[in-house]
Design a protein around this motif. Structure first.
Motif, PDB file in Angstrom:
ATOM      1  N   SER A 177       0.743  20.537  16.089  1.00  0.00           N
ATOM      2  CA  SER A 177      -0.035  21.143  17.171  1.00  0.00           C
ATOM      3  C   SER A 177       0.405  22.547  17.543  1.00  0.00           C
ATOM      4  N   ASP A 178       1.684  22.901  17.321  1.00  0.00           N
ATOM      5  CA  ASP A 178       2.169  24.195  17.808  1.00  0.00           C
ATOM      6  C   ASP A 178       3.128  24.780  16.780  1.00  0.00           C
ATOM      7  N   ALA A 179       2.659  25.792  16.048  1.00  0.00           N
ATOM      8  CA  ALA A 179       3.454  26.346  14.950  1.00  0.00           C
ATOM      9  C   ALA A 179       4.492  27.352  15.426  1.00  0.00           C
ATOM     10  N   GLN A 180       4.272  28.005  16.562  1.00  0.00           N
ATOM     11  CA  GLN A 180       5.077  29.169  16.898  1.00  0.00           C
ATOM     12  C   GLN A 180       6.005  28.988  18.088  1.00  0.00           C
ATOM     13  N   CYS A 181       6.098  27.799  18.618  1.00  0.00           N
ATOM     14  CA  CYS A 181       7.054  27.585  19.698  1.00  0.00           C
ATOM     15  C   CYS A 181       8.472  27.786  19.153  1.00  0.00           C
ATOM     16  N   GLY A 182       9.251  28.658  19.810  1.00  0.00           N
ATOM     17  CA  GLY A 182      10.592  28.963  19.330  1.00  0.00           C
ATOM     18  C   GLY A 182      11.589  27.883  19.672  1.00  0.00           C
ATOM     19  N   PHE A 183      11.376  26.692  19.117  1.00  0.00           N
ATOM     20  CA  PHE A 183      12.192  25.537  19.470  1.00  0.00           C
ATOM     21  C   PHE A 183      12.004  24.503  18.368  1.00  0.00           C
ATOM     22  N   LYS A 184      12.836  24.587  17.322  1.00  0.00           N
ATOM     23  CA  LYS A 184      12.638  23.746  16.143  1.00  0.00           C
ATOM     24  C   LYS A 184      13.974  23.276  15.593  1.00  0.00           C
ATOM     25  N   ALA A 185      13.933  22.213  14.797  1.00  0.00           N
ATOM     26  CA  ALA A 185      15.135  21.680  14.161  1.00  0.00           C
ATOM     27  C   ALA A 185      14.760  21.087  12.813  1.00  0.00           C
ATOM     28  N   ILE A 186      15.754  21.015  11.915  1.00  0.00           N
ATOM     29  CA  ILE A 186      15.542  20.500  10.576  1.00  0.00           C
ATOM     30  C   ILE A 186      16.848  19.896  10.077  1.00  0.00           C
ATOM     31  N   ARG A 187      16.765  18.870   9.277  1.00  0.00           N
ATOM     32  CA  ARG A 187      17.960  18.317   8.649  1.00  0.00           C
ATOM     33  C   ARG A 187      18.422  19.250   7.533  1.00  0.00           C
ATOM     34  N   ARG A 188      19.719  19.372   7.371  1.00  0.00           N
ATOM     35  CA  ARG A 188      20.247  20.317   6.397  1.00  0.00           C
ATOM     36  C   ARG A 188      19.834  19.958   4.971  1.00  0.00           C
ATOM     37  N   ASP A 189      19.825  18.662   4.614  1.00  0.00           N
ATOM     38  CA  ASP A 189      19.456  18.292   3.258  1.00  0.00           C
ATOM     39  C   ASP A 189      18.007  18.664   2.962  1.00  0.00           C
ATOM     40  N   VAL A 190      17.155  18.600   3.977  1.00  0.00           N
ATOM     41  CA  VAL A 190      15.769  19.028   3.807  1.00  0.00           C
ATOM     42  C   VAL A 190      15.692  20.544   3.677  1.00  0.00           C
ATOM     43  N   ALA A 191      16.442  21.248   4.506  1.00  0.00           N
ATOM     44  CA  ALA A 191      16.420  22.709   4.477  1.00  0.00           C
ATOM     45  C   ALA A 191      16.860  23.254   3.129  1.00  0.00           C
ATOM     46  N   GLN A 192      17.850  22.614   2.506  1.00  0.00           N
ATOM     47  CA  GLN A 192      18.347  23.110   1.232  1.00  0.00           C
ATOM     48  C   GLN A 192      17.289  23.083   0.145  1.00  0.00           C
ATOM     49  N   VAL A 193      16.351  22.152   0.226  1.00  0.00           N
ATOM     50  CA  VAL A 193      15.292  22.054  -0.767  1.00  0.00           C
ATOM     51  C   VAL A 193      14.053  22.833  -0.348  1.00  0.00           C
ATOM     52  N   LEU A 194      13.767  22.856   0.954  1.00  0.00           N
ATOM     53  CA  LEU A 194      12.531  23.460   1.442  1.00  0.00           C
ATOM     54  C   LEU A 194      12.610  24.975   1.581  1.00  0.00           C
ATOM     55  N   LEU A 195      13.732  25.495   2.069  1.00  0.00           N
ATOM     56  CA  LEU A 195      13.826  26.926   2.358  1.00  0.00           C
ATOM     57  C   LEU A 195      13.613  27.818   1.141  1.00  0.00           C
ATOM     58  N   PRO A 196      14.060  27.452  -0.081  1.00  0.00           N
ATOM     59  CA  PRO A 196      13.770  28.322  -1.221  1.00  0.00           C
ATOM     60  C   PRO A 196      12.289  28.512  -1.503  1.00  0.00           C
ATOM     61  N   LEU A 197      11.438  27.623  -0.976  1.00  0.00           N
ATOM     62  CA  LEU A 197       9.994  27.756  -1.183  1.00  0.00           C
ATOM     63  C   LEU A 197       9.345  28.672  -0.159  1.00  0.00           C
ATOM     64  N   VAL A 198      10.036  28.931   0.955  1.00  0.00           N
ATOM     65  CA  VAL A 198       9.461  29.726   2.045  1.00  0.00           C
ATOM     66  C   VAL A 198       9.712  31.200   1.765  1.00  0.00           C
ATOM     67  N   GLU A 199       8.650  31.978   1.728  1.00  0.00           N
ATOM     68  CA  GLU A 199       8.740  33.381   1.334  1.00  0.00           C
ATOM     69  C   GLU A 199       8.855  34.335   2.513  1.00  0.00           C
ATOM     70  N   ASP A 200       8.221  34.018   3.632  1.00  0.00           N
ATOM     71  CA  ASP A 200       8.175  34.960   4.747  1.00  0.00           C
ATOM     72  C   ASP A 200       9.549  35.125   5.391  1.00  0.00           C
ATOM     73  N   THR A 201       9.825  36.346   5.865  1.00  0.00           N
ATOM     74  CA  THR A 201      11.098  36.622   6.537  1.00  0.00           C
ATOM     75  C   THR A 201      10.908  37.027   7.992  1.00  0.00           C
ATOM     76  N   GLY A 202       9.670  36.964   8.475  1.00  0.00           N
ATOM     77  CA  GLY A 202       9.392  37.384   9.844  1.00  0.00           C
ATOM     78  C   GLY A 202       8.959  36.221  10.715  1.00  0.00           C
ATOM     79  N   TRP A 203       7.933  36.466  11.543  1.00  0.00           N
ATOM     80  CA  TRP A 203       7.481  35.473  12.505  1.00  0.00           C
ATOM     81  C   TRP A 203       6.676  34.353  11.854  1.00  0.00           C
ATOM     82  N   PHE A 204       6.107  34.594  10.679  1.00  0.00           N
ATOM     83  CA  PHE A 204       5.320  33.558  10.007  1.00  0.00           C
ATOM     84  C   PHE A 204       6.208  32.517   9.329  1.00  0.00           C
ATOM     85  N   PHE A 205       7.507  32.752   9.306  1.00  0.00           N
ATOM     86  CA  PHE A 205       8.454  31.839   8.665  1.00  0.00           C
ATOM     87  C   PHE A 205       8.265  30.409   9.160  1.00  0.00           C
ATOM     88  N   ASP A 206       8.160  30.219  10.471  1.00  0.00           N
ATOM     89  CA  ASP A 206       7.995  28.878  11.051  1.00  0.00           C
ATOM     90  C   ASP A 206       6.758  28.185  10.501  1.00  0.00           C
TER      91      ASP A 206
END
Length: 495
Positions: A177-206
């Motif tokens: 429902s809300d992509a841009q609320c500055g309040f998020k969390a992620i498990r580290r094991d998920v981040a290690q696999v998911l973050l290499p796929l994310v290209e944006d480095t600005g506000w669209f990152f979320d």
């Protein structure tokens, strides 16, 4: 879009046990740029709240995005005064860049971030990370648009936020429902696999991270928040909106063309009940039936419109053949992607060829029905023709689904040697590890790659070169998410 190799499938989620080890369970990142005024009150308030309410060890990391004021000095002073605070500086701007850098380097099993203005009430922090600690969810986001959220902000920002989320729902089929609320969390094991796929480095990152996670089948938990707008926010609305729309176009195009290898994340967990071998329950039959019916209904309307259009300048048989041919190609493509979940271009030509065979069977049924009608009545009414065609198409639809399921798009998961079957300790196939990044300095946390930016932490320099022995076969890929002491080593890690 990024298409680098990933570390492989994620292990089964497990509850994170509390402990007294040196490694914190939660790492809260505060990305800042020229926030000399708000940084200290924010960190002191957050630290007091965590120390009073959070039952696990925690860390607060200040991620300075190349600030040009005294923000680095304030961060260094807070680091020196508070043991749980770390300061981390990047020489390039970008909230997404800061989050990727610190999250990739952190050793905490749960990673979070919040804006420095603390617009979100901190009472939502524990509900945000609790599903990640318990192993219930993979990501968690605060939502200002949930029904029970209490939000105070101007009409302009309210309109922009809701419009942006409607765009995401309409263009990328986003369900959060809300992509841009500055309040998020992620498990580290998920981040290690998911973050290499994310290209944006600005506000669209979320947004990009959430869209890819959702498309990959990860579980996203939403927490209603109390949120008060910051009137002194330095966000440039027009530029941010423009960059976000460009990001929506880029991600949408990548998803449409299949250039993102999301299958590496699809059903990654051994605790997914859909992966269990249960006798007497056809895999995915109910979902496939619903998808096929929806696609079939839309295809039928499309076919009837085409038939009516072609009928204006041709006979009934020619109009039927042309309309069925065009609608059959569209129907096969839609069922391939939406009903049977086949992504990418591999096998598309073969599937269309098989779809044309199915089309031939449908053509025989409908043409035969029209021939029988013309034999019975010399000049049938157009409405009668449509009624006969609808009945014939219903019969052809049932046969089409059976052929699609058994022949064109058969379920071959049982033939795959890497299928995860009802196990909480799935074996991870041999494959490349996460991409090796190089940088002048390494993470302050001593493990994990850091992205391409040059970073510094305090006065200590580190090295990030990965050993070639990192690439190895794991017999048991279940990640034991125990707190790790600074000198502990994973026995599966040859480093």
């Amino acid at each position: 879009m990024r298409t680098e190799p990933s570390p492989g499938n994620l292990p089964a989620r497990e509850h994170l046990p509390a402990g007294n080890a040196g490694t914190p369970v939660l790492d809260v990142v505060i990305p800042v740029y020229n926030e000399e005024k708000d940084l200290q009150p924010c960190v002191l308030r957050l630290h007091e709240h965590l120390a009073r309410t959070f039952p696990y060890a925690f860390r607060i990391t200040i991620a300075d995005n190349a600030s040009t004021d005294t923000t680095p000095l304030v961060a260094a002073r807070l680091e020196a005064e508070i043991p749980e605070v770390r300061a981390f500086r990047l020489e390039q701007k970008g909230r997404g860049r800061a989050l990727r850098t610190v999250w990739s380097a952190s050793d905490a099993p749960v990673l979070a971030y919040m804006d420095v203005d603390l617009s979100t009430d901190l009472n939502a922090l524990l509900p945000l990370v609790a599903p990640l600690i318990s192993g219930h969810s993979d990501l968690a986001i605060g939502s200002r648009l949930a029904r029970s959220s209490r939000v105070v902000r101007g009409a302009k920002r309210e309109f922009i936020s809701r419009t942006y989320n409607l765009i995401l729902r309409g263009s990328l089929q986003a369900r959060f429902s809300d992509a841009q609320c500055g309040f998020k969390a992620i498990r580290r094991d998920v981040a290690q696999v998911l973050l290499p796929l994310v290209e944006d480095t600005g506000w669209f990152f979320d947004t990009e991270m959430l869209v890819l996670a959702e498309r990959a089948g990860l579980r996203i938990h939403e927490v209603p928040v109390d949120w008060v707008d910051d009137p002194d926010s330095t966000v440039h609305i027009v530029k941010t909106a423009t960059d976000d729309l460009k990001g929506v176009w880029r991600v949408g195009r990548a998803l449409a063309t299949g250039s993102l290898a999301l299958d590496r994340l699809a059903r990654p967990f051994g605790d997914d009940p859909r992966d269990r071998e249960i006798s007497g329950v056809p895999k995915g039959l109910a979902r496939q039936l619903v998808g096929f019916c929806v696609v079939g209904g839309l295809s039928t309307l499309f076919y009837l419109l085409l038939y009516s259009g072609f009928r204006t300048f041709s006979g009934s048989q020619v109009a039927n053949a042309l309309a069925l041919l065009v609608s059959a190609v569209a129907n096969t493509a839609a069922n391939r992607r939406l009903t049977f979940g086949v992504r990418g271009r591999g096998g598309a030509v073969k599937h269309q060829a098989q779809g044309l065979v199915v089309f031939g069977i449908g053509l025989a049924l409908t043409s035969g029905s029209l021939a029988a009608l013309n034999a019975a009545t010399n000049d049938p009414a157009h409405s009668t023709e449509l009624a006969v065609l609808i009945a014939a198409n219903l019969a052809a639809t049932v046969l089409r689904f059976l052929l699609f399921r058994a022949w064109v798009f058969p379920d071959r998961r049982d033939e795959s040697p890497s299928t995860v079957v009802a196990s909480h300790t799935p074996a991870v196939p041999v494959g490349p590890a996460s991409p090796v990044y190089t940088t002048a300095t390494q993470s302050p946390y001593g493990s994990g790659p850091a992205p391409h930016e040059t970073t510094s932490y305090g006065t200590t320099a580190y090295s990030t070169t990965h050993s070639p022995h990192d690439h190895q076969t794991w017999g048991d890929a279940t990640m034991q998410l125990q707190p790790v002491r600074p000198n502990d080593h994973d026995p599966r890690d040859a480093r």
